[in-house]
Design a protein around this motif. Structure first.
Motif, PDB file in Angstrom:
ATOM      1  N   THR A  10       0.669   0.354  -4.699  1.00  0.00           N
ATOM      2  CA  THR A  10      -0.085  -0.882  -4.541  1.00  0.00           C
ATOM      3  C   THR A  10      -1.555  -0.600  -4.825  1.00  0.00           C
ATOM      4  O   THR A  10      -1.993   0.548  -4.776  1.00  0.00           O
ATOM      5  N   GLU A  28       6.773  -4.870   4.277  1.00  0.00           N
ATOM      6  CA  GLU A  28       6.694  -5.771   3.127  1.00  0.00           C
ATOM      7  C   GLU A  28       6.033  -5.096   1.935  1.00  0.00           C
ATOM      8  O   GLU A  28       6.410  -5.354   0.779  1.00  0.00           O
ATOM      9  N   SER A  31       8.832  -2.992   0.516  1.00  0.00           N
ATOM     10  CA  SER A  31       9.848  -3.801  -0.174  1.00  0.00           C
ATOM     11  C   SER A  31       9.325  -4.313  -1.511  1.00  0.00           C
ATOM     12  O   SER A  31      10.090  -4.441  -2.485  1.00  0.00           O
ATOM     13  N   SER A  32       8.025  -4.576  -1.592  1.00  0.00           N
ATOM     14  CA  SER A  32       7.426  -4.976  -2.871  1.00  0.00           C
ATOM     15  C   SER A  32       7.548  -3.861  -3.903  1.00  0.00           C
ATOM     16  O   SER A  32       7.818  -4.114  -5.084  1.00  0.00           O
ATOM     17  N   GLU A  35      11.221  -3.495  -5.037  1.00  0.00           N
ATOM     18  CA  GLU A  35      11.536  -4.532  -6.021  1.00  0.00           C
ATOM     19  C   GLU A  35      10.915  -4.204  -7.377  1.00  0.00           C
ATOM     20  O   GLU A  35      11.536  -4.424  -8.426  1.00  0.00           O
ATOM     21  N   ALA A  36       9.711  -3.665  -7.361  1.00  0.00           N
ATOM     22  CA  ALA A  36       9.058  -3.294  -8.613  1.00  0.00           C
ATOM     23  C   ALA A  36       9.838  -2.200  -9.335  1.00  0.00           C
ATOM     24  O   ALA A  36       9.998  -2.236 -10.567  1.00  0.00           O
ATOM     25  N   SER A  73      13.990  -4.255   2.559  1.00  0.00           N
ATOM     26  CA  SER A  73      14.252  -4.085   1.131  1.00  0.00           C
ATOM     27  C   SER A  73      15.711  -4.323   0.764  1.00  0.00           C
ATOM     28  O   SER A  73      16.074  -4.235  -0.415  1.00  0.00           O
ATOM     29  N   VAL A 189      -0.003  -6.928  -5.551  1.00  0.00           N
ATOM     30  CA  VAL A 189       0.678  -7.325  -4.325  1.00  0.00           C
ATOM     31  C   VAL A 189      -0.176  -8.337  -3.576  1.00  0.00           C
ATOM     32  O   VAL A 189      -1.386  -8.140  -3.408  1.00  0.00           O
ATOM     33  N   ASN A 190       0.444  -9.417  -3.155  1.00  0.00           N
ATOM     34  CA  ASN A 190      -0.228 -10.442  -2.358  1.00  0.00           C
ATOM     35  C   ASN A 190      -1.489 -10.967  -3.042  1.00  0.00           C
ATOM     36  O   ASN A 190      -2.484 -11.302  -2.402  1.00  0.00           O
TER      37      ASN A 190
END
Length: 381
Positions: A10, A28, A31-32, A35-36, A73, A189-190
């Motif tokens: 990140t 979170e 989990s980001s 997913e990436a 995740s 992210v975000n």
């Protein structure tokens, strides 16, 4: 042999309320990144384990945050999940542990890295007895790393001007890296798509800053043993930040695509607690012994800017080209999300190796009280 199929990270957000990542939970962030990894490589992930380095294992980062991240995740039930704390080298230690599982035949693929959200779990929030325990010998009592850095700079003859120059260089390189392939594995992210902690100064503005850590010296005076010349300012200390990094480690045939790199050697070492940050050098020298390689063989190096004195001693005491070191900037400019940093550095190393089309890369990290870790990778492709 263990291979790195991919490694992502990140951006680093300010580790305080109002920071760009502060509304998220540490699981979170992980989990980001999971997913990436799936999307970047067009794969399903069924790892035998998820290993995360985290320093502040309380509150939002308690309850075995690796297990929590596994659930967040939606990894398989069969995935083991455990959290480790090796202070500021935790993220790299987690990846070394994953490599060991692969090499020993315990697993075919493992996710490993680290996360730290200092906006949610501030520095020393675990309130460990060790931080204040006076029953230990003086040399092994806990000493605030900033004060250890000040003492080390004085003991080793690192001037304030040298510290300023290295801080400015870190800021400038970080700024120059934005928008380039040096950041190919950094995931937005975000809504955060840049290093939020970055502030680029000038020689004059850095020189005008006052030393930042003299106020803490009185409490630690017995450990310090004498008055010291405080040299580190806020520009010479990595900012407290939020961030995460995650690597996918596997066997040669774990996935149906070529890995990015193979792990040549990795080490964990202990060092002299009175010199705190110098275990990084012991780790680096040990990993060269194990690999049969040398500093000259390295095409790119990520050396943790734990404090400015760390990178100053590396550049002063070793024959290394500055053009190889921290070419995308370092912790002094970007911040230090404790347990995540080692994993973030490894991800950065792979990107810098790709851009240079280099072969060998080195990552070195250091933590408080004499903790050190290092890894050499060989780029594939």
């Amino acid at each position: 042999m263990s291979y790195i199929y991919d490694a992502v990270r990140t951006p680093r957000g300010k580790g305080k309320e109002g920071g760009a990542l502060a509304t998220m939970k540490p699981d979170e962030l992980i989990s980001s990144l999971v997913e990436a990894l799936k999307k970047r490589n067009n794969i399903n992930l069924n790892p035998e384990a998820l290993i995360l380095g985290v320093v502040g294992q309380v509150g939002a980062q308690g309850g075995n945050i690796a297990l929590v991240s596994k659930f967040r995740s939606e990894l398989p039930d069969s995935t083991a999940a455990f959290t480790i704390n090796n202070l500021c080298v935790s993220g790299l230690t987690a990846i070394s542990q994953a490599a060991g599982m692969i090499a020993s035949g315990q697993a075919k693929s493992v996710l490993a890295g680290g996360v730290e959200m200092m906006s949610r779990v501030p520095f020393m929030e675990d309130k460990a007895d060790f931080y204040t325990d006076t029953t230990f010998p003086l040399r092994s009592r806990y000493l605030l790393v900033a004060l250890a850095a000040d003492r080390l700079a004085e003991n080793k003859g690192i001037s304030r001007e040298e510290l300023d120059q290295l801080a400015l260089k870190s800021q400038q390189l970080t700024q120059a890296a934005e928008g380039t392939k040096l950041l190919a594995s950094r995931i937005s992210v975000n809504g955060l798509d840049h290093e939020e902690c970055l502030r680029v100064g000038t020689e004059e503005s850095l020189a005008a800053l006052e030393p930042a850590f003299a106020g803490a010296a009185k409490y630690y005076s017995e450990i310090l043993g004498r008055d010291i010349d405080h040299r580190h300012t806020i520009a010479h200390a990595p900012g407290m930040s939020d961030g995460a990094g995650l690597a996918l480690i596997g066997t040669k045939d774990a996935f149906n695509y070529e890995p990015r790199a193979r792990i040549i050697a990795s080490v964990e070492v202990g060092g002299d607690p009175t010199e705190s940050l110098t275990a990084s050098f012991a780790a680096m020298e040990r990993v060269f012994e194990l690999s049969g390689l040398s500093l000259d063989d390295m095409d790119r190096i990520e050396f943790m800017e734990a404090f400015a004195v760390s990178i100053a001693l590396f550049m002063k005491n070793y024959d290394v080209s500055p053009e190889k070191v921290n070419v995308a900037g370092g912790h002094l400019a970007k911040g230090h999300p404790l347990g995540a940093s080692g994993a973030i550095l490894l991800s950065t190393l792979l990107d810098t190796l790709d851009v240079a089309k280099g072969r060998y890369g080195l990552v070195v990290s250091a933590g408080a009280s004499g903790t050190g870790s290092a890894m050499i990778v060989e780029r594939i492709g």
